[in-house]
Each structure stands twice: as structure tokens, then as C-alpha cells.
Design a protein around this motif. Structure first.
Motif, PDB file in Angstrom:
ATOM      1  N   LEU A 140       0.858  -1.018  -0.026  1.00 22.54           N
ATOM      2  CA  LEU A 140      -0.401   0.017  -0.289  1.00 22.54           C
ATOM      3  C   LEU A 140       0.786   1.093  -0.078  1.00 22.54           C
ATOM      4  O   LEU A 140       1.569   1.447   1.273  1.00 22.54           O
ATOM      5  CB  LEU A 140      -0.781   0.164   1.179  1.00 22.54           C
ATOM      6  CG  LEU A 140      -2.100  -1.385   1.444  1.00 22.54           C
ATOM      7  CD1 LEU A 140      -2.767  -0.966   2.420  1.00 22.54           C
ATOM      8  CD2 LEU A 140      -3.092  -0.934   0.301  1.00 22.54           C
ATOM      9  N   SER A 141       0.902   2.237  -0.950  1.00 30.17           N
ATOM     10  CA  SER A 141       1.481   3.030  -0.991  1.00 30.17           C
ATOM     11  C   SER A 141       1.007   4.331  -0.786  1.00 30.17           C
ATOM     12  O   SER A 141      -0.154   4.701  -2.152  1.00 30.17           O
ATOM     13  CB  SER A 141       2.107   2.864  -2.763  1.00 30.17           C
ATOM     14  OG  SER A 141       3.202   2.157  -2.565  1.00 30.17           O
ATOM     15  N   VAL A 142       1.757   5.450  -0.421  1.00 27.26           N
ATOM     16  CA  VAL A 142       1.379   7.363  -0.693  1.00 27.26           C
ATOM     17  C   VAL A 142       2.246   7.807  -1.568  1.00 27.26           C
ATOM     18  O   VAL A 142       3.839   7.831  -1.190  1.00 27.26           O
ATOM     19  CB  VAL A 142       1.572   7.756   0.639  1.00 27.26           C
ATOM     20  CG1 VAL A 142       1.439   8.873   0.974  1.00 27.26           C
ATOM     21  CG2 VAL A 142       0.541   6.629   1.905  1.00 27.26           C
ATOM     22  N   ILE A 143       1.590   8.292  -2.268  1.00 26.57           N
ATOM     23  CA  ILE A 143       2.776   9.261  -3.477  1.00 26.57           C
ATOM     24  C   ILE A 143       2.609  10.373  -2.783  1.00 26.57           C
ATOM     25  O   ILE A 143       1.058  11.350  -2.365  1.00 26.57           O
ATOM     26  CB  ILE A 143       1.725   8.978  -4.981  1.00 26.57           C
ATOM     27  CG1 ILE A 143       2.041   7.203  -5.102  1.00 26.57           C
ATOM     28  CG2 ILE A 143       2.481   9.669  -5.961  1.00 26.57           C
ATOM     29  CD1 ILE A 143       0.927   7.287  -6.342  1.00 26.57           C
ATOM     30  N   ILE A 144       3.572  11.673  -2.711  1.00 25.62           N
ATOM     31  CA  ILE A 144       4.124  12.246  -2.540  1.00 25.62           C
ATOM     32  C   ILE A 144       4.713  13.293  -3.863  1.00 25.62           C
ATOM     33  O   ILE A 144       5.096  13.773  -4.317  1.00 25.62           O
ATOM     34  CB  ILE A 144       4.786  12.347  -1.390  1.00 25.62           C
ATOM     35  CG1 ILE A 144       4.537  12.101  -0.241  1.00 25.62           C
ATOM     36  CG2 ILE A 144       4.908  14.496  -0.993  1.00 25.62           C
ATOM     37  CD1 ILE A 144       4.692  10.805  -0.081  1.00 25.62           C
ATOM     38  N   ASP A 145       3.232  14.579  -4.112  1.00 29.00           N
ATOM     39  CA  ASP A 145       3.487  15.267  -4.717  1.00 29.00           C
ATOM     40  C   ASP A 145       3.948  14.860  -6.896  1.00 29.00           C
ATOM     41  O   ASP A 145       5.261  14.887  -7.163  1.00 29.00           O
ATOM     42  CB  ASP A 145       5.105  16.528  -4.245  1.00 29.00           C
ATOM     43  CG  ASP A 145       4.662  17.718  -3.674  1.00 29.00           C
ATOM     44  OD1 ASP A 145       3.184  17.389  -3.401  1.00 29.00           O
ATOM     45  OD2 ASP A 145       5.350  17.987  -3.377  1.00 29.00           O
ATOM     46  N   PRO A 146       2.616  14.481  -7.102  1.00 29.69           N
ATOM     47  CA  PRO A 146       3.222  13.629  -8.438  1.00 29.69           C
ATOM     48  C   PRO A 146       3.177  14.546  -9.618  1.00 29.69           C
ATOM     49  O   PRO A 146       2.079  14.412 -10.644  1.00 29.69           O
ATOM     50  CB  PRO A 146       1.875  12.426  -8.679  1.00 29.69           C
ATOM     51  CG  PRO A 146       0.422  13.266  -7.696  1.00 29.69           C
ATOM     52  CD  PRO A 146       1.470  13.827  -6.866  1.00 29.69           C
ATOM     53  N   GLY A 147       4.216  15.178 -10.149  1.00 30.15           N
ATOM     54  CA  GLY A 147       4.232  15.508 -11.040  1.00 30.15           C
ATOM     55  C   GLY A 147       4.244  14.957 -12.691  1.00 30.15           C
ATOM     56  O   GLY A 147       4.236  15.760 -13.589  1.00 30.15           O
ATOM     57  N   ASP A 148       4.166  13.828 -12.526  1.00 24.70           N
ATOM     58  CA  ASP A 148       3.981  13.248 -14.032  1.00 24.70           C
ATOM     59  C   ASP A 148       3.954  11.979 -13.219  1.00 24.70           C
ATOM     60  O   ASP A 148       4.498  10.841 -12.978  1.00 24.70           O
ATOM     61  CB  ASP A 148       5.463  13.332 -14.746  1.00 24.70           C
ATOM     62  CG  ASP A 148       5.462  13.487 -16.750  1.00 24.70           C
ATOM     63  OD1 ASP A 148       4.286  11.819 -16.534  1.00 24.70           O
ATOM     64  OD2 ASP A 148       6.189  12.640 -16.758  1.00 24.70           O
TER      65      ASP A 148
END
Length: 255
Positions: free
Chosen positions: A23-31
Motif C-alpha cells: 500500500l503506497s502513499v504518493i507525494i507530489d506526482p508531477g508526472d
């Protein structure tokens, strides 16, 4: 939790924090594309996106990720934006629960008026506020906001890992060496990072303990630094010292 780093665009970083179930948390997905590719390769399952501020290079992939993973929850500071209807707004000192994990929200304006950072010990995801060896440009915030945010971060535990949004460490240290050319800690760290970058390695995350030694924007109370930039009174206002340093870096000749 496993900390993952994905390089995107020219020098941006996206951070993924993943538990043993994927299970993943994504921080600041610019692309979105490199993130999805990485997630598929690792067989991860994204559950949320954390946004530090709304500049394009930090949010551009958000809607594509939402389309790909429609159950994903998105968190960010309260500000009108093109993904506004999908955002769960976060506020200073609030604790948000992502799966079974708790993130502390820290209001850290300065780069913009709305920046927030996310603290999940020992990791601090701080966007474009604090960089390794430097700090962010003041775009729509102001010098006082930025200075106060950096001060706030400086009181976090020394073993905090600074997870910022760009690979700016080497040029930041080049400027620091210009300001304090005889500082041995800065010189040694510059040599170390130069070797890492040459090997195509990331300089991040960095330890806050290290930043307090080599980051001149966290050392604005030092008499030698104040003297080097033209302040004459001992322990003159730190905020003024920061403001002068930031302007000097904005106008620095990188050639």
C-alpha cells in the motif's frame, strides 16, 4: 515502511512511502507515467496522494493517477486549483489517517502562500521549502513566511529525513561555498555530493542533522555568516540575514 524515490521531469522527485503489503502513499506526482510504470513494476497499490503545493511540476500527474486508480484519496492545502473537487484539504497541526498510518500536517508557507509539509517519523516531505543545502525560491509567499517555516522545520528531531522535491543539492552547496569559502563542513559535503551526482546517484533524502551543519539558510544566527553578507551588529535580526541571503542566491552568477 519503505521509502521509494522516482525521478521525473528534469530534476523533480516523487516520493512513495510503502508498507509491507504494497500500500503506497504518493507525494507530489508531477508526472503520472513514470509513477504508474514504477508502481506496476513493484506491484504496489496506491491508496493516497499528498500534495505540498500546487505548482504544475508537483501536481500534473494527479488527475491521470486518479483516473487510473479511482479509489485513491488526495490531500492538499486549501487553495483553488484544477483538481479542487477531488482534494481533501489539510490544515496546520492536523493529523490525517492514511490506511493505518498517521501523517502530521505542518503549515510551511514561503515558496507559495499555501505550502504544507507532511511528517511521518522519521520522514518529512517538504516540497520546495527546504532543500538539501538550500531552500526554495519565494514565488507567491514572502521572506518572513519562508524564514519562519525553515525555523519551524529546524526544531524537528535531528534524525529527521528531509524528503524535498528537487535535486538541487550541488548548486546549493556551490552557493554556500561562495558565501562561506572556508567552511570545512560545507566543503567536505560538496565533494561527497559531487561524487554521488557524477555516479548518477541521488543526494536525497538528507538528514536534518546534516542540514544544520551545511545549509546556510538554517544558520542565519551565526555571526560569521551575518558578517560575510554585510550585517555589522552581532546577532542582528536572523530574518534580515535570511532575506539578504535569499536575494543574493536569486542573483547569483552561476557561470
Amino acid at each position: 515502511m519503505i521509502l521509494n524515490l522516482i525521478k521525473i521531469l528534469h530534476d523533480n522527485y516523487v516520493w512513495l512511502l510503502t508498507n509491507n503489503k504494497g500500500l503506497s502513499v504518493i507525494i507530489d506526482p508531477g508526472d503520472a507515467s513514470p509513477i504508474i510504470k514504477y508502481i506496476n513494476k513493484k506491484n504496489y497499490h496506491p491508496v493516497s496522494i499528498l500534495i505540498t503545493h500546487y505548482h504544475k511540476d508537483h501536481i500534473e500527474g494527479t488527475l491521470a493517477l486518479l483516473k487510473k486508480y479511482p479509489k485513491i484519496k488526495i490531500y492538499g492545502p486549501p487553495k483553488k486549483n484544477n483538481i479542487n473537487k477531488n482534494i481533501n484539504f489539510v490544515y496546520d497541526n492536523e493529523i490525517i489517517h492514511v490506511s493505518k498510518y498517521k501523517f502530521l500536517i505542518i503549515y510551511t508557507p514561503g515558496h507559495t502562500k499555501h505550502d504544507v509539509s507532511y511528517y511521518f517519523p522519521p520522514y518529512l516531505f517538504c516540497g520546495d521549502i527546504l532543500f538539501s543545502g538550500g531552500c526554495g525560491k519565494i514565488i507567491s509567499g514572502d521572506s518572513t513566511l519562508m524564514f519562519n517555516s525553515l525555523k519551524k522545520i529546524s526544531f524537528f528531531p535531528d534524525d529527521t529525513f528531509v524528503c524535498c522535491g528537487h535535486e538541487y543539492t550541488l548548486p546549493n552547496l556551490k552557493f554556500a561555498r561562495y558565501i562561506l569559502p572556508k567552511d570545512n563542513a560545507i566543503l567536505k559535503y560538496y565533494i561527497k555530493i559531487k561524487k554521488m551526482i557524477k555516479k548518477n546517484k541521488s543526494s536525497l533524502p538528507s538528514l536534518l542533522k546534516t542540514e544544520k551543519k551545511i545549509n546556510i539558510f538554517l544558520r542565519t544566527n551565526e555571526f560569521l555568516l551575518q558578517k560575510r553578507i554585510g550585517l555589522k551588529e552581532i546577532k542582528e535580526n536572523e530574518g534580515e540575514c535570511f532575506s539578504i541571503l535569499r536575494k543574493m542566491k536569486d542573483n547569483f552568477n552561476w557561470s
